[in-house]
Enzyme design. Structure first.
Site, PDB file in Angstrom:
ATOM      1  CG  HIS A 218      -9.387   7.446  14.853  1.00 27.56           C
ATOM      2  ND1 HIS A 218      -9.745   6.921  16.068  1.00 27.56           N
ATOM      3  CD2 HIS A 218      -8.060   7.188  14.703  1.00 27.56           C
ATOM      4  CE1 HIS A 218      -8.686   6.346  16.626  1.00 27.56           C
ATOM      5  NE2 HIS A 218      -7.652   6.504  15.827  1.00 27.56           N
ATOM      6  CG  HIS A 219      -9.252   9.805   9.635  1.00 29.91           C
ATOM      7  ND1 HIS A 219      -9.743   8.893   8.737  1.00 29.91           N
ATOM      8  CD2 HIS A 219      -8.183   9.205  10.224  1.00 29.91           C
ATOM      9  CE1 HIS A 219      -9.008   7.802   8.746  1.00 29.91           C
ATOM     10  NE2 HIS A 219      -8.047   7.959   9.652  1.00 29.91           N
TER      11      HIS A 219
ATOM     12  CB  THR B 280      -5.302   2.687  19.509  1.00 32.74           C
ATOM     13  OG1 THR B 280      -4.387   2.640  18.407  1.00 32.74           O
ATOM     14  CG2 THR B 280      -4.599   3.230  20.740  1.00 32.74           C
TER      15      THR B 280
ATOM     16  CE  LYS C  41      -9.746   3.656  13.483  1.00 36.09           C
ATOM     17  NZ  LYS C  41      -8.750   2.888  12.704  1.00 36.09           N
TER      18      LYS C  41
ATOM     19  N   GLY D 176       0.809  -1.213   0.000  1.00 34.88           N
ATOM     20  CA  GLY D 176       0.000   0.000   0.000  1.00 34.88           C
ATOM     21  C   GLY D 176       0.843   1.264   0.000  1.00 34.88           C
TER      22      GLY D 176
END
Length: 257
Positions: free
Chosen positions: A144-145, A155, A148, A7
């Site tokens: 998160h953004h 985490t 996601k 990636g």
């Protein structure tokens, strides 16, 4: 050392390529989805598929998607090439299959490669051991953004596992309370709560709260740049060369256990 990147055209892939070169290692190249080309200055050669990537590399870093984790782990075992795996959202079955591959080749699998996060995980376990579940409810809030795709984050789940381990059990035994909505009833004693927020371009924020009747204790980590993950992953790639087969974590890389 030749480091390959699965990636390589993605946001993490470009950062990983930069950090590989900054660390003085050789960028063996990378793979990408059709039609998705990375900036030429940030990468090595584009390879046709994952098999070619493993054949050309001494170690491969994979921050792609959960569905690629098992095929890449199988290729790592087949080629005898260590793997640094940062994909989150793996199912229990995918985690088991990665562990099976790790019986043949060393694999570092971490929910988060930032050194600070791993220190927070260590602290979370120690706090949980000192704060009994009967008196301190554990709640984990992460943001998160908006792109996601998995929730709670890897985490956040790692934090939950650390809390459970500190209390002498697994996360599954403790129980997860996630996505509360409507008439949920009282909170179960000893369970670990999760709340996932999504929006904007937040790199990653995690807060672990121990809430008692008389006090609250909060432990927070905020990531402002994905580069911290790339730096940690390249450090893991350099560390894993020459290790015995097995499933390692970033705690092992940092010498914390």
């Amino acid at each position: 050392m030749r480091i390959g990147i699965a990636g390589i055209a993605g946001r993490m892939g470009v950062l990983l390529a930069e950090e590989v070169r900054r660390a003085g290692a050789t960028l063996a190249g990378g793979t990408t989805r059709p039609g998705n080309r990375p900036p030429a200055e940030a990468t090595g050669p584009l390879l046709p598929d994952a098999a070619a990537l493993f054949a050309a590399s001494d170690v491969v870093i994979d921050f792609t998607h959960a569905e690629e984790a098992v095929p890449h782990a199988i290729l790592a075992a087949r080629h005898g090439v260590p793997l640094v795996l940062g994909s989150s959202g793996l199912s229990a079955e995918q985690t088991r299959e990665v562990a099976e591959a790790a019986a043949q080749v060393p694999v570092v699998h971490a929910a988060n490669f930032a050194p600070g996060v791993n220190l927070v995980l260590a602290l979370a376990e120690k706090l949980a051991a000192a704060l009994p579940a009967e008196g301190y409810d554990a709640e984990i809030v992460e943001m998160h953004h908006r792109q996601k795709v998995d929730a709670p984050s890897g985490t956040a789940i790692a934090l939950g596992r650390a809390v459970a381990a500190g209390r002498g059990m697994t996360l599954e035994q403790a129980g997860m309370e996630s996505g509360r909505n409507g008439h949920t009833g009282a909170r179960a004693t000893g369970s670990i709560g999760f709340a996932a927020l999504r929006g904007g371009q937040v790199v990653g924020e995690h807060t672990l709260i121990f809430a008692a009747a008389t006090e609250h204790i909060a432990l927070t980590h905020r990531s402002f740049d994905r580069r911290s993950y790339a730096v940690g992953a390249v450090r893991a790639a350099q560390w894993i060369i020459g290790r015995k087969p097995g499933l390692y974590s970033m705690m092992d890389v940092l010498g914390m256990r």
